[in-house]
Design an enzyme around this catalytic site. Structure first.
Site, PDB file in Angstrom:
ATOM      1  N   GLU A   1      -6.679  -7.778  -0.690  1.00 54.87           N
ATOM      2  CA  GLU A   1      -7.111  -7.791   0.713  1.00 54.87           C
ATOM      3  C   GLU A   1      -8.576  -7.384   0.796  1.00 54.87           C
ATOM      4  O   GLU A   1      -8.986  -6.387   0.196  1.00 54.87           O
ATOM      5  CB  GLU A   1      -6.268  -6.832   1.572  1.00 54.87           C
ATOM      6  CG  GLU A   1      -4.835  -7.273   1.787  1.00 54.87           C
ATOM      7  CD  GLU A   1      -4.077  -6.332   2.729  1.00 54.87           C
ATOM      8  OE1 GLU A   1      -4.745  -5.564   3.455  1.00 54.87           O
ATOM      9  OE2 GLU A   1      -2.840  -6.361   2.727  1.00 54.87           O
TER      10      GLU A   1
ATOM     11  N   GLU B   1       0.852  -1.192   0.000  1.00 52.71           N
ATOM     12  CA  GLU B   1       0.000   0.000   0.000  1.00 52.71           C
ATOM     13  C   GLU B   1       0.891   1.246   0.000  1.00 52.71           C
ATOM     14  O   GLU B   1       0.969   1.976   0.993  1.00 52.71           O
ATOM     15  CB  GLU B   1      -0.934   0.002   1.222  1.00 52.71           C
ATOM     16  CG  GLU B   1      -1.943  -1.142   1.218  1.00 52.71           C
ATOM     17  CD  GLU B   1      -2.756  -1.228   2.504  1.00 52.71           C
ATOM     18  OE1 GLU B   1      -2.370  -0.564   3.496  1.00 52.71           O
ATOM     19  OE2 GLU B   1      -3.757  -1.967   2.523  1.00 52.71           O
TER      20      GLU B   1
END
Length: 590
Positions: A307, A186
């Site tokens: 995710e 991320e």
């Protein structure tokens, strides 16, 4: 052009094909053949993250794996996950604590991954890879990437990322297409108010780092150098169009987009109502997936939701409803989803981080979470929901903007600045049933990288509710918002009093209008009823007879009508081949 798999049918192929009927447990009928990126993601279907283990950062050396309290990963753990129906394992891995630095004669910093750590990562990869599972390996909690000076740190980050991936790609060079590399987790700027939204400078850095990652892996000698699937994240791996609309996608047929979506956030991790999965939450997922459909799947760009999860708030039934709705959308779009599991069934520090599904102390499923996983698997193995059946957007016929009620009209337009709370919205428009009703829709003409967001409040200027566009006319810069979406998000429209347009990214608004609702363009081949993919004999159900008919076609014993050929092409790549036969076997669970 996406590469197409070559199908070779001979005596050995006959044996391989017929063996699938009797339960041969391989992921691919022709394991040595090259798969396209869409075929890889289609077979990944649903995955599981080994969260808070190899990505932990509490210690160095091999003790890093257990530094956040989770036990050492075992083969038994992976066996438990596979037995439940998962066929993809994502291994979040943090490397920096096990990297040594040195300086060469030219003053260049050399980064070297500890050999023991590489060996341990390989051991965990093999737990899944050697069982014919897909494996995603990444760079996870790398603090040298997620940093406060992110927009200005590219020159420092780039050589480090390149050296890391040179070593990883070389170490795993002989692993086939079932090993997937994910460049970053991320990537984002920390310690700023816009950490999870980013800005243009941040987006540019992510694009450059993604390009470095791809070029590096493709330069390392390997039989799979050009056909290994590589996953690249948007800024912060955000699943919001405002972030990924600036993502630069290379002309590489083996690149997939990596997004994370704990959506709806208020339900999954935020401070919303967790007791029920409401129509408002459904609307949030509708917005998420219709945007992904528009920007990616409609263009045949593979996407992996690396995710997703909904934290345990002692709300198992609501989480089950969420799981069904989420996975149904993802399956119809052909998007594999990888469940985040940190082995925390409760969390005293933050309830939003209770993403425990498997109790790793004994490799059993937590009572509060097993029904959620079962709900996911019910969707994945539901023959009535065809994988990728709605990958492409339906075509709608809309009325002209000036045919309805113009609520805002400016030739110069009103500029909106997304990150400025004083100028990110239009002035309010009063709402009544003449403007919002079941025979109308809202249309907004704009210019910008992403569609604007439609918002409503009540008479007290409270209950701010946002709706994303369900259709876009990119050529003319018009976004459309359906009455159904408004009702799902807001509820009784009679209680709505004010309408706004909010900027998802910097944009200019020229017109807002209430026009007659669109109709489906059936001339383009749209059909509201999805075909039953896999029903090769077109008798309305999927049985072993469909497998036999498919095998006969592949052996040139029997031909298929146009309708039957379409139904046999389960992955909708234009070819009926061994991949489709293997997917049919999965549908029949044989």
């Amino acid at each position: 052009m996406w590469l197409k798999k070559i199908l070779s049918v001979g005596l050995s192929a006959v044996l391989l094909l017929t063996s699938t009927i009797f339960g041969w447990n391989s992921l691919s009928v022709f394991a040595d053949e090259v798969q396209t990126a869409l075929e890889i993601t289609q077979e990944m279907t649903i995955g599981w993250n080994i969260g808070n283990s190899l990505d932990a950062t509490g210690k160095t050396g091999l003790d890093q794996e257990t530094s956040w309290g989770n036990p050492k990963i075992t083969q038994e753990l992976i066996n438990t996950v596979k037995a439940k129906g998962f066929n993809t394992i994502r291994i979040p891995t943090t490397w920096y604590n096990n990297v040594t630095t040195a300086t060469d004669a030219n003053g260049k910093i050399i980064y070297t991954i500890n050999s023991d750590w590489l060996a341990r990562v390989k051991e965990v990869v093999d737990y899944a890879y050697q069982q014919d599972m897909y494996v995603i390996l990444n760079l996870h909690h790398e603090e040298w990437i997620n940093r406060s000076d992110f927009p200005d740190a590219y020159d420092e980050m780039s050589p480090r990322l390149i050296q890391m991936w040179q070593q990883i790609a070389k170490y795993f060079k002989d692993y086939g297409q079932r090993l997937i590399f994910e460049g970053m987790n991320e990537p984002r700027q920390t310690n700023v108010t816009y950490e999870w939204q980013g800005n243009n400078e941040c987006y540019e850095v992510v694009n450059k780092l993604n390009a470095d990652f791809i070029q590096t892996v493709r330069s390392v000698e390997s039989p799979y150098r050009d056909t290994r699937l590589l996953m690249i994240p948007s800024y912060a791996a955000s699943a919001y169009a405002s972030c990924y609309s600036s993502l630069e996608i290379p002309e590489d047929p083996y690149v997939a987009i990596s997004l994370h979506a704990y959506t709806p956030y208020a339900f999954a991790m935020g401070d919303g109502d967790h007791s029920q999965f409401s129509s408002k939450y459904q609307s949030d997922l509708d917005s998420l997936f219709t945007d992904i459909q528009y920007y990616f799947t409609d263009k045949n760009i593979p996407v992996v939701l690396g995710e997703f999860s909904a934290s345990n708030y002692q709300n198992t039934e609501a989480r089950c409803e969420w799981a069904k709705y989420y996975l149904t959308w993802a399956k119809k779009l052909g998007i594999p989803c990888v469940l985040w599991d940190n082995n925390a069934i409760t969390n005293s520090t933050s309830a939003s981080e209770a993403h425990g599904y498997v109790d790793r102390s004994n490799n059993t499923w937590y009572e509060a979470s097993e029904p959620v996983v079962d709900a996911m698997m019910a969707v994945i193995y539901d023959n009535n929901i065809a994988w990728g059946s709605e990958r492409h957007r339906p075509k709608w016929i809309h009325k002209e903007m000036d045919s309805g009620n113009l609520l805002f009209n400016s030739q110069e337009g009103q500029q909106l600045i997304a990150n400025d709370p004083n100028s990110n919205c239009t002035s309010p428009v009063d709402v009544n049933t003449d403007i919002v009703n079941d025979t109308s829709e809202i249309a907004i003409r704009y210019s910008g990288n992403t569609a604007p967001i439609l918002a409503f409040t009540d008479a007290q200027w409270d209950n701010w509710t946002e709706i994303n566009a369900y259709d876009l006319d990119e050529e003319n810069g018009i976004a459309y918002y359906s009455y159904e979406s408004i009702v799902n998000a807001w509820g009784d429209v009679n209680t709505a009093a004010h309408l706004f347009v909010r900027a998802s990214s910097n944009m200019t608004i020229y017109q807002i209008a209430s026009i007659e609702k669109a109709v489906l363009d059936n001339s383009s081949g749209n059909d509201t009823a999805s075909p039953l993919m896999g029903d090769v004999d077109a008798d309305g159900e999927i049985t072993i007879l469909d497998t036999v008919k498919c095998i006969k076609y592949l052996l040139h014993i029997e031909t298929l009508s146009k309708e039957c050929y379409t139904l046999a092409d389960i992955n909708q790549d234009g070819y009926v081949n061994g991949i489709d036969l293997n997917l049919l076997r999965k549908l029949l669970k044989v």
